[in-house]
Design a protein around this motif. Structure first.
Motif, PDB file in Angstrom:
ATOM      1  N   SER A  22       0.825  -1.208   0.000  1.00 35.42           N
ATOM      2  CA  SER A  22       0.000   0.000   0.000  1.00 35.42           C
ATOM      3  C   SER A  22       0.862   1.263   0.000  1.00 35.42           C
ATOM      4  O   SER A  22       0.519   2.251  -0.663  1.00 35.42           O
ATOM      5  N   ARG A  48      -5.110  -3.664  -3.247  1.00 35.68           N
ATOM      6  CA  ARG A  48      -6.443  -3.637  -2.641  1.00 35.68           C
ATOM      7  C   ARG A  48      -6.975  -5.052  -2.398  1.00 35.68           C
ATOM      8  O   ARG A  48      -7.580  -5.325  -1.365  1.00 35.68           O
ATOM      9  N   GLN A  51      -5.189  -6.494   0.540  1.00 39.19           N
ATOM     10  CA  GLN A  51      -5.635  -5.805   1.755  1.00 39.19           C
ATOM     11  C   GLN A  51      -6.950  -6.388   2.264  1.00 39.19           C
ATOM     12  O   GLN A  51      -7.093  -6.686   3.449  1.00 39.19           O
ATOM     13  N   TRP A  52      -7.929  -6.569   1.385  1.00 39.73           N
ATOM     14  CA  TRP A  52      -9.209  -7.119   1.817  1.00 39.73           C
ATOM     15  C   TRP A  52      -9.083  -8.590   2.206  1.00 39.73           C
ATOM     16  O   TRP A  52      -9.730  -9.043   3.162  1.00 39.73           O
ATOM     17  N   TYR A  55      -7.583  -8.675   5.622  1.00 39.90           N
ATOM     18  CA  TYR A  55      -8.563  -8.160   6.582  1.00 39.90           C
ATOM     19  C   TYR A  55      -9.557  -9.245   6.975  1.00 39.90           C
ATOM     20  O   TYR A  55      -9.795  -9.499   8.163  1.00 39.90           O
ATOM     21  N   ASN A  78     -17.247  -3.567   8.738  1.00 39.42           N
ATOM     22  CA  ASN A  78     -17.451  -3.053   7.384  1.00 39.42           C
ATOM     23  C   ASN A  78     -18.252  -1.752   7.398  1.00 39.42           C
ATOM     24  O   ASN A  78     -18.047  -0.886   6.547  1.00 39.42           O
ATOM     25  N   ILE A  81     -15.718   0.919   8.207  1.00 43.14           N
ATOM     26  CA  ILE A  81     -14.885   1.163   7.022  1.00 43.14           C
ATOM     27  C   ILE A  81     -15.661   1.963   5.986  1.00 43.14           C
ATOM     28  O   ILE A  81     -15.136   2.902   5.377  1.00 43.14           O
ATOM     29  N   ALA A  82     -16.918   1.628   5.775  1.00 39.52           N
ATOM     30  CA  ALA A  82     -17.730   2.351   4.796  1.00 39.52           C
ATOM     31  C   ALA A  82     -17.939   3.805   5.213  1.00 39.52           C
ATOM     32  O   ALA A  82     -17.871   4.711   4.375  1.00 39.52           O
ATOM     33  N   PHE A  84     -15.977   5.704   7.198  1.00 38.22           N
ATOM     34  CA  PHE A  84     -14.733   6.457   7.089  1.00 38.22           C
ATOM     35  C   PHE A  84     -14.263   6.571   5.637  1.00 38.22           C
ATOM     36  O   PHE A  84     -13.560   7.510   5.287  1.00 38.22           O
ATOM     37  N   GLY A  85     -14.633   5.621   4.805  1.00 38.63           N
ATOM     38  CA  GLY A  85     -14.203   5.664   3.414  1.00 38.63           C
ATOM     39  C   GLY A  85     -15.104   6.479   2.518  1.00 38.63           C
ATOM     40  O   GLY A  85     -14.648   7.126   1.581  1.00 38.63           O
ATOM     41  N   ASP A  86     -16.416   6.490   2.780  1.00 40.66           N
ATOM     42  CA  ASP A  86     -17.368   7.134   1.871  1.00 40.66           C
ATOM     43  C   ASP A  86     -17.889   8.474   2.372  1.00 40.66           C
ATOM     44  O   ASP A  86     -18.310   9.298   1.570  1.00 40.66           O
ATOM     45  N   PRO A  89     -15.499  12.064   1.380  1.00 41.21           N
ATOM     46  CA  PRO A  89     -15.652  12.651   0.042  1.00 41.21           C
ATOM     47  C   PRO A  89     -17.015  13.313  -0.167  1.00 41.21           C
ATOM     48  O   PRO A  89     -17.103  14.346  -0.846  1.00 41.21           O
TER      49      PRO A  89
END
Length: 109
Positions: A22, A48, A51-52, A55, A78, A81-82, A84-86, A89
């Motif tokens: 990464s 990626r 990584q998954w 995980y 999950n 993660i969603a 913090f990831g989505d 933005p």
């Protein structure tokens, strides 16, 4: 994945490989020339995917969580993660569209 199965008892080994891959992706992505950008595009998929895979392998260890709670652990993890990831933005997009950002180009610079 062979890496995960080979180092099943030593999570630090395969998670270290994920961090290195990464970081290599991130560093090559920052370079402004064509060659490193191409390397970053090639590294993105394997980085990626690994990584998954690591995980889910990490969470699936029976010594870490009881099998009866595995679905709940994966679901909540999950969800975090969603979020913090989505979410960032979307907030950035809303700020750019409706915030204090000047709408005309000459005022921006």
């Amino acid at each position: 994945i062979g890496l995960v199965n080979r180092y099943a008892g030593r999570e630090h080994a395969y998670l270290g490989a994920v961090v290195c891959l990464s970081c290599a992706f991130g560093l090559t992505q920052l370079a402004p020339s064509f060659g490193p950008q191409l390397v970053a595009a090639v590294l993105f998929g394997p980085a990626r995917t690994l990584q998954w895979a690591c995980y889910f392998h990490f969470l699936a260890s029976p010594s870490r969580y009881p099998p009866a709670a595995m679905g709940r652990v994966v679901g909540y993890a999950n969800l975090v993660i969603a979020l913090f990831g989505d979410l960032p933005p979307s907030l950035l997009d809303a700020y750019i569209q409706h915030g204090a950002f000047p709408s005309d180009v000459p005022s921006r610079y």
